[in-house]
Write an enzyme that holds these catalytic residues in place. Structure first.
Site, mmCIF file in Angstrom:
data_model
loop_
_atom_site.group_PDB
_atom_site.id
_atom_site.type_symbol
_atom_site.label_atom_id
_atom_site.label_comp_id
_atom_site.label_asym_id
_atom_site.label_seq_id
_atom_site.Cartn_x
_atom_site.Cartn_y
_atom_site.Cartn_z
ATOM 1 N N PRO A 11 -3.679 4.598 -3.079
ATOM 2 C CA PRO A 11 -2.775 3.486 -3.348
ATOM 3 C C PRO A 11 -2.635 2.498 -2.199
ATOM 4 C CG PRO A 11 -1.580 5.564 -3.180
ATOM 5 C CD PRO A 11 -3.030 5.904 -3.246
ATOM 6 N N ASN A 12 -2.636 1.244 -2.587
ATOM 7 C CA ASN A 12 -2.404 0.079 -1.712
ATOM 8 C C ASN A 12 -3.586 -0.266 -0.814
ATOM 9 O OD1 ASN A 12 0.300 -0.532 -2.591
ATOM 10 N ND2 ASN A 12 0.896 1.390 -1.622
ATOM 11 N N ARG A 19 -2.712 -7.718 4.324
ATOM 12 C CA ARG A 19 -1.354 -7.523 4.850
ATOM 13 C C ARG A 19 -1.437 -6.529 6.008
ATOM 14 N NH1 ARG A 19 3.050 -8.040 1.443
ATOM 15 N NH2 ARG A 19 4.152 -7.791 3.400
ATOM 16 N N TYR A 24 -3.580 -1.902 9.897
ATOM 17 C CA TYR A 24 -4.770 -1.537 9.132
ATOM 18 C C TYR A 24 -6.003 -2.400 9.413
ATOM 19 C CZ TYR A 24 -1.317 1.266 6.664
ATOM 20 O OH TYR A 24 -0.335 2.170 6.374
ATOM 21 N N ASN A 74 -9.681 8.551 1.494
ATOM 22 C CA ASN A 74 -8.421 8.168 2.123
ATOM 23 C C ASN A 74 -7.397 8.168 0.992
ATOM 24 O OD1 ASN A 74 -6.168 7.053 3.239
ATOM 25 N ND2 ASN A 74 -7.232 5.405 4.316
ATOM 26 N N ALA A 77 -0.875 7.137 0.716
ATOM 27 C CA ALA A 77 0.413 7.839 0.746
ATOM 28 C C ALA A 77 0.371 9.164 -0.019
ATOM 29 C CB ALA A 77 1.506 6.936 0.185
ATOM 30 N N GLU A 98 -11.720 13.544 5.147
ATOM 31 C CA GLU A 98 -10.490 12.760 4.952
ATOM 32 C C GLU A 98 -10.407 11.695 6.045
ATOM 33 O OE1 GLU A 98 -7.036 15.263 5.284
ATOM 34 O OE2 GLU A 98 -5.626 13.592 5.033
ATOM 35 N N HIS A 100 -8.053 8.494 7.687
ATOM 36 C CA HIS A 100 -6.862 7.645 7.780
ATOM 37 C C HIS A 100 -7.161 6.549 8.784
ATOM 38 C CE1 HIS A 100 -4.487 10.244 5.321
ATOM 39 N NE2 HIS A 100 -5.003 11.260 5.990
ATOM 40 N N ARG A 107 2.866 8.044 13.819
ATOM 41 C CA ARG A 107 3.747 7.259 12.961
ATOM 42 C C ARG A 107 4.964 8.084 12.519
ATOM 43 N NH1 ARG A 107 0.290 4.008 8.685
ATOM 44 N NH2 ARG A 107 2.294 2.902 8.562
HETATM 45 O O1 CA2 Z 1 -3.709 5.240 7.806
HETATM 46 C C1 CA2 Z 1 -4.085 5.359 6.630
HETATM 47 O O2 CA2 Z 1 -5.236 5.146 6.271
HETATM 48 C C2 CA2 Z 1 -3.071 5.744 5.550
HETATM 49 O O3 CA2 Z 1 -3.706 6.661 4.662
HETATM 50 C C3 CA2 Z 1 -2.720 4.459 4.831
HETATM 51 C C4 CA2 Z 1 -1.606 4.614 3.795
HETATM 52 C C5 CA2 Z 1 -0.401 5.338 4.397
HETATM 53 O O4 CA2 Z 1 0.552 5.594 3.386
HETATM 54 C C6 CA2 Z 1 -0.798 6.653 5.045
HETATM 55 O O5 CA2 Z 1 0.348 7.231 5.623
HETATM 56 C C7 CA2 Z 1 -1.844 6.426 6.135
HETATM 57 C C8 CA2 Z 1 -1.125 3.248 3.314
HETATM 58 C C9 CA2 Z 1 -2.198 2.364 2.829
HETATM 59 C C10 CA2 Z 1 -1.630 0.992 2.646
HETATM 60 O O6 CA2 Z 1 -2.646 0.087 2.909
HETATM 61 C C11 CA2 Z 1 -2.302 -1.206 3.107
HETATM 62 C C12 CA2 Z 1 -3.275 -2.007 3.645
HETATM 63 C C13 CA2 Z 1 -3.014 -3.310 3.884
HETATM 64 C C14 CA2 Z 1 -1.765 -3.849 3.575
HETATM 65 C C15 CA2 Z 1 -0.793 -3.044 3.020
HETATM 66 C C16 CA2 Z 1 -1.058 -1.709 2.780
#
Ligand code: CA2
Length: 146
Positions: A11-12, A19, A24, A74, A77, A98, A100, A107
């Protein structure tokens, strides 16, 4: 016969590059997928998928049981919440890496635990989107026996 690696993003992660670049980075998901594809030797292919839905990820992991040589995931969340994704990965026999993008251990405490890590053969965190390249290189090595 071609060996296919399944690259799954949760997700996301479709918002990559749009963003929160301070966390990221600025590469888009399409950039990441292209980077990984460019690392594959002849005879290997990448099937890259992203979903915001837990069930879709579970379905794709189940499908991977027939036909996918390895998985890079990946879970976003869902890493921190999804026993369903862990169960699906536990039913998959091939190698799993995996990824991240951020260092989840630096974090918020709720990001420190990943269910998926109980199954993953390797976990990469905090390398930015380069982590996907590291995972691809390693998985290619594992699949070609080096
Ligand atoms: O660090 C990572 O890759 C995470 O898997 C990313 C997830 C987060 O919930 C994990 O704790 C760590 C969130 C991905 C959201 O990705 C976005 C990318 C750009 C803008 C907004 C969100």
């Amino acid at each position: 016969m071609t060996q296919t690696i399944l690259l799954l993003n949760g997700p996301n992660l479709n918002l990559l590059g749009q963003r929160q670049p301070e966390i990221y980075g600025s590469a888009t998901l399409a950039d990441v997928e292209e980077m990984c594809r460019a690392l594959l030797p002849e005879g290997m292919a990448l099937d890259a998928r992203q979903s915001n839905h837990e069930g879709a990820l579970v379905d794709w992991i189940q499908e991977a049981r027939s036909g996918m040589a390895g998985i890079i995931i990946n879970p976003g969340a869902y890493s921190h919440t999804s026993v369903a994704i862990l169960d699906a990965l536990n039913a998959y026999d091939g190698p799993v890496i995996e990824v991240h993008i951020s260092n989840i251990h630096k974090r918020e405490p709720f990001r420190h635990h990943s269910y998926v890590s109980r199954r993953a053969d390797a976990v990469i965190a905090g390398l930015g989107t380069e982590g996907y390249a590291a995972a691809t290189r390693r998985l290619v090595g594992m699949l070609s026996g080096s």
